[in-house]
Each structure stands twice: as structure tokens, then as C-alpha cells.
Design an enzyme around this catalytic site. Structure first.
Site, PDB file in Angstrom:
ATOM      1  N   LYS A  16      88.196  21.196  38.009  1.00 50.56           N
ATOM      2  CA  LYS A  16      89.878  21.120  37.695  1.00 50.56           C
ATOM      3  C   LYS A  16      91.169  21.252  37.741  1.00 50.56           C
ATOM      4  O   LYS A  16      91.713  21.388  38.271  1.00 50.56           O
ATOM      5  CB  LYS A  16      89.706  20.968  35.442  1.00 50.56           C
ATOM      6  CG  LYS A  16      88.019  19.964  35.281  1.00 50.56           C
ATOM      7  CD  LYS A  16      88.797  20.025  33.724  1.00 50.56           C
ATOM      8  CE  LYS A  16      88.706  21.013  33.190  1.00 50.56           C
ATOM      9  NZ  LYS A  16      87.177  21.473  33.094  1.00 50.56           N
ATOM     10  N   ARG A  92      89.613  16.619  24.781  1.00 47.34           N
ATOM     11  CA  ARG A  92      88.335  16.769  25.364  1.00 47.34           C
ATOM     12  C   ARG A  92      87.170  16.181  24.471  1.00 47.34           C
ATOM     13  O   ARG A  92      86.118  15.721  24.745  1.00 47.34           O
ATOM     14  CB  ARG A  92      87.433  18.059  25.117  1.00 47.34           C
ATOM     15  CG  ARG A  92      87.980  19.047  26.567  1.00 47.34           C
ATOM     16  CD  ARG A  92      87.237  19.927  26.531  1.00 47.34           C
ATOM     17  NE  ARG A  92      87.398  20.925  27.771  1.00 47.34           N
ATOM     18  CZ  ARG A  92      87.606  22.189  28.103  1.00 47.34           C
ATOM     19  NH1 ARG A  92      87.550  22.803  27.261  1.00 47.34           N
ATOM     20  NH2 ARG A  92      87.871  23.295  28.860  1.00 47.34           N
ATOM     21  N   ARG A 126      82.851  33.198  40.200  1.00 44.96           N
ATOM     22  CA  ARG A 126      83.894  33.519  39.969  1.00 44.96           C
ATOM     23  C   ARG A 126      84.376  35.267  40.078  1.00 44.96           C
ATOM     24  O   ARG A 126      83.953  35.485  39.133  1.00 44.96           O
ATOM     25  CB  ARG A 126      84.506  32.665  38.831  1.00 44.96           C
ATOM     26  CG  ARG A 126      86.045  32.597  39.453  1.00 44.96           C
ATOM     27  CD  ARG A 126      86.569  31.611  37.975  1.00 44.96           C
ATOM     28  NE  ARG A 126      86.306  31.683  36.552  1.00 44.96           N
ATOM     29  CZ  ARG A 126      86.482  30.522  36.167  1.00 44.96           C
ATOM     30  NH1 ARG A 126      87.791  29.115  37.389  1.00 44.96           N
ATOM     31  NH2 ARG A 126      86.032  30.311  35.292  1.00 44.96           N
ATOM     32  N   ARG A 159      85.835  37.151  34.268  1.00 43.01           N
ATOM     33  CA  ARG A 159      86.347  36.909  33.599  1.00 43.01           C
ATOM     34  C   ARG A 159      84.767  37.334  32.327  1.00 43.01           C
ATOM     35  O   ARG A 159      84.069  37.068  32.559  1.00 43.01           O
ATOM     36  CB  ARG A 159      87.271  35.420  32.836  1.00 43.01           C
ATOM     37  CG  ARG A 159      87.856  34.810  33.234  1.00 43.01           C
ATOM     38  CD  ARG A 159      87.707  33.947  33.070  1.00 43.01           C
ATOM     39  NE  ARG A 159      90.030  33.700  33.709  1.00 43.01           N
ATOM     40  CZ  ARG A 159      90.299  32.428  33.862  1.00 43.01           C
ATOM     41  NH1 ARG A 159      89.200  31.765  34.375  1.00 43.01           N
ATOM     42  NH2 ARG A 159      90.988  32.638  35.212  1.00 43.01           N
ATOM     43  N   ARG A 170      79.028  25.882  27.429  1.00 39.50           N
ATOM     44  CA  ARG A 170      80.186  25.298  27.158  1.00 39.50           C
ATOM     45  C   ARG A 170      79.784  23.636  27.485  1.00 39.50           C
ATOM     46  O   ARG A 170      80.250  23.452  27.441  1.00 39.50           O
ATOM     47  CB  ARG A 170      81.111  26.041  28.000  1.00 39.50           C
ATOM     48  CG  ARG A 170      81.844  27.485  27.352  1.00 39.50           C
ATOM     49  CD  ARG A 170      83.043  28.134  27.872  1.00 39.50           C
ATOM     50  NE  ARG A 170      83.554  27.221  28.733  1.00 39.50           N
ATOM     51  CZ  ARG A 170      84.465  26.933  29.343  1.00 39.50           C
ATOM     52  NH1 ARG A 170      84.100  28.478  29.889  1.00 39.50           N
ATOM     53  NH2 ARG A 170      85.331  27.065  29.817  1.00 39.50           N
TER      54      ARG A 170
END
Length: 213
Positions: A16, A92, A126, A159, A170
Site C-alpha cells: 500500500k 478496514r 524491512r 521498527r 496483524r
């Protein structure tokens, strides 16, 4: 300037953010990300920020009530500005979609589909440069020197919520609620599902076609 109102949906790791950046640069859309807004509220240190911090760090989805409260001001601003924009990750749930419809009606809903294992690798791998903001992935786009930014030599960071346990929760929570959202939009004639398992670049021509038709 293109004034389309676009809702961009997809599980964590679906791409996204990458697609949003493309649309922002190509069509001058404003990019409104729930993740960015949540991080801003968390950084504020407010009571709501502390509440959000606990929810996000646990991997749970933020409630409709809290999400709508955070989004309301941004949505009203978009209505007043009368510009084209992308809502990244909102709504969502069907309840959030109903709340959105009370303020503005989206023109296009793009849902990005991606395999769960691939999405998890995209997020867990990431790494970010804390200085220039460059984004890497140890599996798909590693830096030239391990854990060091190509541009400024800063050590890369991960993160805290980019770990496999949090991301798995999630993703599973997203899948649990998404089918209701699909049902909500399926008869609108505005919902398009796009397979992004091979990355974002291959789907850009289709996205351009939908925007320009």
C-alpha cells in the site's frame, strides 16, 4: 489536478505504501495513511497516544471508535480542500466504511491482495534509515553494505512492531475483518481487487487505467 477520492486497502506488507507513493507523485494525490496518523498521535504523548501505543505494539487492530476519532479531522479537512487523495489503510471494517460514507463518498476502492508468507517477509525484512528515510529489505532490496544506508552511511533500524509475531497477528486480524468490508463494497461497482504478489510495478498499468477511465 485529479480529484478522485481513492480508498486503498490491503494487508500489512501488501504494498500500500509503495503504491500510494506512486499515485502521490504521478497524480498529485494527497496521501493519508492511518499508520502515519497513528504514529503522530503516539508521538504526541497524549492519553489517546498511550492507548494507541499499547494496541499497536500488541499487534491488535485499533477499534473502530478510536480509528474514526483519529480520522474524523483529516476527513473533514479533505472535504473542505476539495482535492484528490488516497486513504491508505482506511476503512478496514464495514463500520469504518459507514462512518466514512457519512463524511464523503469514495470514487474508487483498490484492494491489493498478497500471499501471507510473502507479506510477512516484506515487513520483517524491512529496514529504515533514521536520517534520510530510505527503505530497504534484507530479503528483496538489501543495502550495499550490511545494515548501513547506501546514501549517508547511517546504521539502519527496524521498527519495533516489524517482528514476525506482531505482523502475523496483524495479518490474521486483517483477514478476519476484511471479508465484511468486501461485502460492504461489492455491489458499489467501485471495488477492484489487484494481485500484487509479483510486486507493485506490474500492476501500475491496471491502476492507471482505473484512474483514467
Amino acid at each position: 489536478m485529479n480529484k478522485l477520492k481513492i480508498v486503498l486497502l490491503g494487508a500489512p506488507g501488501s504494498g500500500k505504501g509503495t503504491l500510494s507513493n506512486y499515485l502521490e507523485k504521478t497524480y498529485a494525490f494527497q496521501h493519508i495513511s492511518t499508520g502515519d496518523l497513528f504514529r503522530k498521535v503516539i508521538a504526541s504523548g497524549s492519553d489517546l497516544g498511550e492507548q494507541l501505543k499499547l494496541i499497536v505494539s500488541s499487534g491488535a487492530l485499533v477499534s473502530d471508535e478510536v480509528t474514526n476519532a483519529v480520522m474524523r479531522e483529516e476527513l473533514l479537512k479533505l472535504v473542505n480542500d476539495r482535492v484528490g487523495f488516497i486513504l491508505d489503510g482506511y476503512p478496514r471494517t464495514s463500520e469504518q466504511a459507514k462512518f466514512l460514507d457519512q463524511i464523503l463518498k469514495p470514487d474508487l476502492i483498490l484492494m491489493i491482495d498478497v500471499d501471507k508468507k510473502l507479506a510477512i517477509k516484506r515487513i520483517v525484512g524491512r529496514r529504515l534509515c533514521p536520517k534520510c528515510g530510505a527503505i530497504y529489505n534484507i530479503y528483496f532490496k538489501p543495502p550495499k553494505v550490511d545494515n548501513v544506508c547506501d546514501f549517508d552511511g547511517e546504521f539502519l533500524i527496524q521498527r519495533k512492531d516489524d517482528n514476525i509475531e506482531t505482523i502475523t497477528r496483524r495479518f490474521d486480524l486483517y483477514e478476519d475483518v476484511t471479508h465484511k468490508l468486501v461485502d460492504y463494497y461489492k455491489d458499489s461497482g467501485k471495488l477492484y481487487r489487484i494481485d500484487a504478489n509479483n510486486g507493485i510495478d506490474p500492476i501500475l498499468p491496471k491502476v492507471d487505467e482505473l484512474i483514467n477511465k
